[in-house]
Scaffold this motif. Structure first.
Motif, PDB file in Angstrom:
ATOM      1  N   UNK A 142      -6.587  -8.051   3.898  1.00 39.65           N
ATOM      2  CA  UNK A 142      -5.934  -7.645   2.438  1.00 39.65           C
ATOM      3  C   UNK A 142      -5.757  -8.985   1.556  1.00 39.65           C
ATOM      4  N   UNK A 143      -5.475 -10.077   2.159  1.00 44.69           N
ATOM      5  CA  UNK A 143      -5.428 -11.187   1.509  1.00 44.69           C
ATOM      6  C   UNK A 143      -6.699 -11.682   1.188  1.00 44.69           C
ATOM      7  N   UNK A 144      -7.959 -11.836   1.786  1.00 45.04           N
ATOM      8  CA  UNK A 144      -9.201 -12.124   1.623  1.00 45.04           C
ATOM      9  C   UNK A 144      -9.713 -11.094   0.576  1.00 45.04           C
ATOM     10  N   UNK A 145      -9.603  -9.886   0.605  1.00 49.96           N
ATOM     11  CA  UNK A 145      -9.685  -8.920  -0.426  1.00 49.96           C
ATOM     12  C   UNK A 145      -9.237  -9.211  -1.745  1.00 49.96           C
ATOM     13  N   UNK A 146      -7.968  -9.617  -1.791  1.00 47.05           N
ATOM     14  CA  UNK A 146      -7.243  -9.888  -3.089  1.00 47.05           C
ATOM     15  C   UNK A 146      -7.997 -11.199  -3.760  1.00 47.05           C
ATOM     16  N   UNK A 177       0.937  -1.324  -0.118  1.00 48.40           N
ATOM     17  CA  UNK A 177       0.043   0.155  -0.002  1.00 48.40           C
ATOM     18  C   UNK A 177       0.999   1.335   0.030  1.00 48.40           C
ATOM     19  N   UNK A 178       0.489   2.188  -0.816  1.00 50.42           N
ATOM     20  CA  UNK A 178       1.050   3.463  -0.641  1.00 50.42           C
ATOM     21  C   UNK A 178       0.127   4.646  -0.382  1.00 50.42           C
ATOM     22  N   UNK A 179      -0.424   4.881   0.921  1.00 51.44           N
ATOM     23  CA  UNK A 179      -1.300   5.649   1.287  1.00 51.44           C
ATOM     24  C   UNK A 179      -0.814   7.148   0.880  1.00 51.44           C
ATOM     25  N   UNK A 180       0.419   7.333   1.133  1.00 56.07           N
ATOM     26  CA  UNK A 180       0.733   8.847   0.686  1.00 56.07           C
ATOM     27  C   UNK A 180       2.025   8.646  -0.409  1.00 56.07           C
ATOM     28  N   UNK A 181       2.323   9.576  -0.949  1.00 56.39           N
ATOM     29  CA  UNK A 181       3.627   9.544  -1.533  1.00 56.39           C
ATOM     30  C   UNK A 181       4.828   9.222  -0.617  1.00 56.39           C
ATOM     31  N   UNK A 182       5.707   8.589  -1.204  1.00 60.20           N
ATOM     32  CA  UNK A 182       6.962   8.184  -0.322  1.00 60.20           C
ATOM     33  C   UNK A 182       6.709   7.316   0.771  1.00 60.20           C
ATOM     34  N   UNK A 183       5.354   6.882   1.006  1.00 60.94           N
ATOM     35  CA  UNK A 183       5.155   5.983   2.087  1.00 60.94           C
ATOM     36  C   UNK A 183       4.672   4.497   1.596  1.00 60.94           C
ATOM     37  N   UNK A 184       5.242   3.616   1.972  1.00 63.16           N
ATOM     38  CA  UNK A 184       4.854   2.411   1.534  1.00 63.16           C
ATOM     39  C   UNK A 184       4.873   1.223   2.599  1.00 63.16           C
ATOM     40  N   UNK A 185       3.532   0.735   2.807  1.00 64.74           N
ATOM     41  CA  UNK A 185       3.336  -0.315   3.678  1.00 64.74           C
ATOM     42  C   UNK A 185       3.249  -1.610   2.917  1.00 64.74           C
ATOM     43  N   UNK A 186       4.101  -2.505   3.252  1.00 68.48           N
ATOM     44  CA  UNK A 186       4.326  -4.152   2.801  1.00 68.48           C
ATOM     45  C   UNK A 186       3.157  -4.687   3.441  1.00 68.48           C
ATOM     46  N   UNK A 187       1.910  -4.988   2.842  1.00 66.06           N
ATOM     47  CA  UNK A 187       0.888  -5.629   3.857  1.00 66.06           C
ATOM     48  C   UNK A 187       0.962  -7.195   3.449  1.00 66.06           C
ATOM     49  N   UNK A 188       1.504  -7.671   2.457  1.00 65.62           N
ATOM     50  CA  UNK A 188       1.574  -8.950   2.183  1.00 65.62           C
ATOM     51  C   UNK A 188       2.931  -9.227   1.323  1.00 65.62           C
ATOM     52  N   UNK A 233     -19.232 -20.827  -5.263  1.00 70.79           N
ATOM     53  CA  UNK A 233     -18.172 -21.861  -4.933  1.00 70.79           C
ATOM     54  C   UNK A 233     -17.332 -21.493  -3.711  1.00 70.79           C
ATOM     55  N   UNK A 234     -17.447 -20.209  -3.241  1.00 72.14           N
ATOM     56  CA  UNK A 234     -16.483 -20.117  -2.247  1.00 72.14           C
ATOM     57  C   UNK A 234     -17.117 -18.856  -1.495  1.00 72.14           C
ATOM     58  N   UNK A 235     -16.917 -19.037   0.017  1.00 75.97           N
ATOM     59  CA  UNK A 235     -17.410 -17.877   0.889  1.00 75.97           C
ATOM     60  C   UNK A 235     -16.360 -17.358   1.448  1.00 75.97           C
ATOM     61  N   UNK A 236     -16.209 -15.977   1.648  1.00 76.42           N
ATOM     62  CA  UNK A 236     -15.193 -15.304   2.327  1.00 76.42           C
ATOM     63  C   UNK A 236     -15.663 -14.573   3.353  1.00 76.42           C
ATOM     64  N   UNK A 237     -15.116 -14.674   4.604  1.00 80.39           N
ATOM     65  CA  UNK A 237     -16.030 -14.024   5.552  1.00 80.39           C
ATOM     66  C   UNK A 237     -14.724 -13.479   6.463  1.00 80.39           C
ATOM     67  N   UNK A 238     -14.651 -12.224   6.447  1.00 78.86           N
ATOM     68  CA  UNK A 238     -13.737 -11.577   7.153  1.00 78.86           C
ATOM     69  C   UNK A 238     -14.238 -11.093   8.757  1.00 78.86           C
ATOM     70  N   UNK A 239     -13.585 -11.756   9.479  1.00 79.03           N
ATOM     71  CA  UNK A 239     -13.836 -11.577  11.056  1.00 79.03           C
ATOM     72  C   UNK A 239     -15.289 -11.515  11.357  1.00 79.03           C
TER      73      UNK A 239
END
Ligand SMILES: Nc1ncnc2c1ncn2[C@@H]1O[C@H](COP(=O)(O)OP(=O)(O)O)[C@@H](O)[C@H]1O
Ligand SMILES: [Mg+2]
Lengths: 231, 407, 407
Positions: A51-55, A15-26, A166-172
């Motif tokens: 993040x993984x479920x969303x992907x 993720x890069x919520x701002x310029x110059x900021x990077x968050x490695x989520x996965x 075929x698949x159910x994704x349930x986030x918390x």
């Protein structure tokens, strides 16, 4: 052996919520889920479960790697195809406020089927059937704000199931529920997994809930730290 | 003043509302200020044109002349009236006129028209006849049978400067009157009807052929300050007694005065339609921001803020926005009014329109009247604040607990 | 499927009922005002045009070559009877009348004034332009011996004429001698066609022919058509057949009226545009907030397979429902208001002097054109659709699916 139902290969997300900021989520996630599995993603808050479920569900795109769902490369699809994929093959349950507030429970459950183009009669039959299984038959004509949290989540699960995905994704799904409602909801999901043969992947950090799963995947800092079948 | 502080914060936080409100209010105010300046300006111009070209600000007649303009109701003692006028303060110029209808006959044509005996020298200060000359010259007193002729009338009679024509009419003593006249000048005021009927000779000559010595149909009086016409009229009436009556242009030109009023009324009605919509939109935006802040209001109430204080805060906010919009709009409107006051608007209407309505102006300066502008701004400010009151009061009625749970 | 989306759209509007109602009322009010204004203003404009057409020009008028520049007896139409037959044969022509006209003088014992003699056939004039409907005093009749005259009301006012008064008309006849005719006023006409009211004296056609020594010719043939749309076609045909005559449509004869109508159209257009832009801004604010406050909801809908196109449809539907409801209410109110003024008229007698100056009737009857409602529908649709474009863009940029997990 049917390992190829859901294949996640070297998936990374920055993720890069701002310029110059990077968050490695996965980073470099490799996973395989078999058809009909009841799998859990666990790990502390911020470990990358959502993040993984969303992907997987095509709600968000991966920065690198591929996701293959039943032979379809999810990570390649355009917005239109993704919508259709979610509508026809994936059911979603979120942590809270899952339902469309202006529609009754029944209309919420039938919504996906309507999108799929089923007749009113077919929708009605299916919603009755699913509601019976989730024990919400009496609540069908209520609006979401007239339901308790646990009841709302059961309606959300009913909606996810109704379209025969075929698949159910349930986030918390149980995060906002008391422990009794949580156990209840998990039991029903487990039952659906067995009776309808739907593959279910859910995330949680509640040990009680996690213990219901047959396949446990543990994330930490965006990496898989454990991956074991419990049956 | 914590509330002003709050209000300023919120104005910044809800930028869209603030912007839209200020924008609309400045648009509204600018429109009102400019429309008022334009309407007042063009009406003043049209009226003053109509008045100054010939009829004049004040007329003195026999009391029965308006109702029955016959030769029995003339001014039979011009000297006496002239003395009364001379004794009245605030008068710049005055002169008698004698108007009568005659048949003009040129070689080929006979056309009815108005032949008037006037004091050519005095008329320079009483009317725009002299400056309306197109060809020939403006006659002087003692010129005899020299005629100053309206442009359209000359066209209809097919005569030019230097040509001769005859007239047939009735003298002041009901006698038959006729003579030959020589055209020395042609004028065109732009008032079509006037240009198509009017013709002038010197009063001294006129008095001779028409047996009208010391008689006049009316006296024309030019006050030093046209705005004081009504006061001067009143003063004149006091001095004239019962034998004669003075009337200001407001009476003699009633139709035109009322026509301008009608025009203004329709103008303001149209503006009203636009303004209703604008104030509705201001109301709607207030509604949106106030309700978006419902939870916040609930929290404020929960920690002990009194409803009156919240009201103060919200009204302060609207008032600040309204003030900003009104001041901005007022400045824009005033700027436009000022600019078009100096550079009059020339209407792209054909002469035909003016001919049709008997007007003689195509260049319309706006008025620039700071007091009127301030009045319009104040009015817009009050309306703007009023239009935000409904949602504010409505939101303030909600109980704190409902407010906190507002979704 | 669309049923569900429409249902959600409707339910969302209902959830914010007060807000939705505000928007609907705003649209309804603006439409109401606009429709009433448009219908009344058009009514006024068309009334003035209608008066000019009925009382004078017809849809088309034929004059002798050169008559309009130099109105006199030497520019008459000689073959009136022939043209009459021609006009009778044309199915598009509803009616026509022949008039003989000459400028002259009207006199009483006390006054005289220039006048336009109109020698006409009263019965034919009434069938043609309903001239009798303009009668305000006396009888629409020249009496048995044709010794009556109908006088324009302004002329009557200036001459202080009453029904029954004796008048003497004088004018040049075809051999350039001044002829006179003694008549009695049998009626007074108020056509609100200023030129006529100011100077027209209608006399019997046969008497007029005697007086002016014109046994055959006519000055003007005024033609009314069944359908005013065909003016240009008929005019062209007549001009081709009557090459030596001057064939004119009403708007060439009254260019000021045509210009007035065009200016009114532009004025209405600008006002409407302004109102709809402002109203659109109101809808925009509400739709923007409505979209932003439901970001999560849209996120869920997208997540479970709704396409963005479907969301867009829903948002459009919401905005359009608001617009349509406002349109229906506004059209109803506007339509009823117009119908009232169409039926009973707007009585502005209190401003009659001012209206006379504009040549307007004191009672204005509104027009109701289907076009008003069509244009309004298009404008409302346009405003509602345009006003959601930006909210939709913002919605898309906001990535609603990412909002799902933010609580
Ligand atoms: N939209 C986003 N923008 C920036 N960073 C994000 C965003 N979504 C998630 N993250 C970051 O990615 C990491 C994983 O988040 P998430 O998948 O929500 O974890 P979990 O669901 O396990 O709590 C966290 O560090 C989080 O701050
Ligand atoms: Mg999470």
């Amino acid at each position: 052996m049917d390992t190829s139902f859901l294949e996640i290969r070297r998936v990374g997300k920055i993720f890069s919520p701002h310029q110059n900021v990077e968050v490695r989520a996965l980073s470099d996630i490799d996973l395989a889920i078999r058809r009909g599995e009841f799998a859990v993603l666990s790990g502390p808050s911020g470990s990358g479960k959502t993040t993984l479920l969303n992907i997987i569900g095509g709600l968000d795109s991966a920065s690198s790697g591929t996701v293959l769902l039943d032979g379809i490369q999810v990570t390649d699809l355009g917005e239109k195809r993704l919508s259709a994929l979610r509508r026809d093959h994936i059911g979603f349950v979120f942590q809270a406020y899952n339902l469309i507030p202006v529609l009754t429970a029944r209309e919420n459950i039938e919504y996906v089927m309507r999108l799929q183009g089923h007749s009113a009669a077919a929708c009605d039959r299916r919603s009755q059937e699913v509601a019976a299984k989730l024990e919400i038959a009496e609540l069908l004509d209520k609006l979401p704000n007239q339901l308790s949290g646990g009841q709302q989540q059961r309606v959300a699960v009913a909606r996810a199931v109704a379209g025969k995905p075929k698949l159910i994704l349930a986030d918390e799904p149980t995060a906002n529920l008391d422990s009794k409602s949580a156990a209840n909801l998990m039991d029903m999901m487990q039952q659906l997994n067995e009776e309808e043969g739907i593959t279910i992947i859910f995330s949680s950090h509640d040990p009680l809930v996690i213990s219901k799963a047959k396949h446990s995947i543990v994330l930490r800092d965006g990496k898989v730290v454990a991956n074991e079948h419990l049956d | 003043m914590i509330f002003i502080h709050f209000a300023l914060r919120n104005i910044r936080a809800y930028a869209v509302r603030s912007l839209v409100t200020i924008l609309l209010l400045s648009l509204t105010t600018a429109m009102l200020v400019f429309a008022t300046a334009f309407m007042d300006g063009s009406h003043d111009k049209m009226l003053s044109n109509a008045v100054e070209i010939y009829p004049g600000y004040i007329q003195i007649t026999h009391p029965d002349f308006r109702a029955k303009p016959s030769l029995d109701n003339l001014i039979f003692d011009v000297e006496a009236v002239a003395r009364a006028v001379a004794a009245t303060p605030g008068i710049a110029a005055a002169a008698p006129r004698f108007e009568t209808f005659v048949l003009f006959a040129a070689d080929e044509k006979a056309v009815g028209g108005m032949l008037s005996g006037i004091d050519f020298a005095a008329e320079r200060r009483l009317s725009r006849l002299a400056s309306s000359r197109t060809t020939g010259r403006y006659p002087e007193d003692g010129d005899g049978n020299q005629l100053y002729l309206g442009y359209e009338l000359a066209r209809r009679l097919q005569v030019e400067v230097g040509d001769e024509l005859a007239f047939v009419g009735t003298g002041a003593d009901y006698s038959f009157a006729a003579d030959n006249l020589e055209v020395v000048g042609i004028f065109r005021t732009g008032l079509f009807d006037f240009d198509a009927t009017a013709a002038f000779v010197g009063k001294d000559y006129f008095d001779g052929v028409m047996a009208a010595t010391n008689y006049a149909t009316h006296f024309i009086v030019q006050p030093e300050d046209p705005h004081a016409a009504d006061q001067v009229t009143a003063a004149l009436n006091e001095r004239l007694g019962r034998h004669y009556v003075a009337e200001s242009w407001r009476t003699t030109m009633e139709g035109l005065v009322q026509a301008m009023l009608v025009d203004s009324i329709f103008g303001y009605l149209t503006l009203a339609v636009i303004f209703v919509v604008i104030f509705f939109v201001v109301l709607i935006y207030t509604w949106l921001t106030v309700f978006a802040r419902m939870r916040e209001i609930g929290v404020l109430r929960a920690v002990g803020t009194r409803p009156g204080q919240i009201l103060q805060m919200l009204v302060a906010e609207s008032a600040l926005l309204a003030l900003a919009g009104v001041v901005l709009g007022g400045m824009i409107g005033a700027g436009l009014a000022w600019y078009f006051h100096l550079h009059p608007i020339t209407l792209a209407m054909s002469e035909e329109v003016f001919k049709q309505y008997g007007l003689a102006a195509s260049s319309m300066p706006t008025t620039f009247a700071p007091l009127i502008i301030l009045r319009d701004m104040a009015m817009m400010f009050v309306l703007a604040v009023l239009s935000t009151l409904y949602p504010i009061i409505k939101a303030n009625r909600v109980k704190p607990i409902e407010a906190i749970h507002h979704v | 499927m669309f049923n569900v989306l429409l249902r959600i759209a409707l339910a969302s509007l209902q959830r914010r009922l007060a807000r939705s109602l505000l928007v609907i009322v705003m649209i309804a009010m603006s439409l109401w005002g606009l429709l009433a204004m448009e219908g009344l203003y058009d009514g006024m404009t068309e009334q003035v045009i209608d008066n000019a057409i009925r009382s004078d020009s017809g849809d088309i008028s034929i004059y002798g070559q050169g008559f309009r520049l130099d109105p006199g007896l030497h520019h008459l139409i000689d073959n009136g009877a022939e043209i009459s037959t021609l006009l009778h044969r044309d199915a598009r022509v509803k009616s026509h009348v022949l008039r003989l006209r000459q400028d002259g003088l009207i006199a009483t014992a006390h006054y005289s004034r220039n006048a336009t003699l109109m020698a006409v056939d009263l019965a034919a004039e009434d069938r043609h332009g309903r001239l009798a409907s303009y009668l305000v005093e006396g009888d629409y009749d020249f009496g048995e011996k044709g010794r009556g005259a109908l006088v324009g009301f302004r002329l009557a006012d200036k001459m202080k004429l009453k029904v029954g008064d004796k008048i003497v008309l004088s004018a040049q006849n075809s051999s350039n001698e001044v002829a006179a005719l003694a008549l009695r006023v049998s009626g007074i006409l108020k056509t609100n066609n200023m030129a006529l009211d100011e100077s027209a004296v209608y006399i019997d056609l046969a008497r007029g022919r005697d007086m002016l020594m014109v046994p055959e010719g006519v000055s003007q043939i005024s033609i009314l058509l069944h359908d005013r749309q065909e003016v240009m076609a008929v005019r062209q045909k007549l001009q081709a057949e009557l090459g030596n005559l001057d064939v004119r449509s009403w708007d060439e004869l009254y260019p000021a009226l045509m210009q007035g109508r065009e200016m009114m159209a532009i004025f209405n257009l600008i006002t409407s545009l302004l109102v709809f832009c402002v109203a659109g801004l109101g809808i925009f604010g509400v739709m923007l907030v409505s979209v932003l406050e439901r970001l999560r909801e849209f996120g869920i809908m997208l997540a479970i397979g709704t396409t963005f196109a479907e969301i867009r449809f829903m948002v459009f539907a919401e905005s359009f429902i608001l617009g349509l409801s406002g349109y229906l209410v506004g059209s109803l109110l506007g339509g009823l208001t117009l119908f009232y003024f169409y039926r009973y008229g707007l009585d502005l007698t209190m401003f009659s002097a001012g209206l006379d100056a504009f040549g307007m009737d004191t009672v204005t009857y509104a027009l109701i054109r289907p076009g008003y409602f069509g244009t309004a529908l298009a404008a409302v649709s346009g405003a509602t659709l345009l006003s959601v474009l930006l909210p939709l863009r913002i919605l898309r940029k906001a990535r609603p699916m990412q909002a799902i997990n933010r609580i």
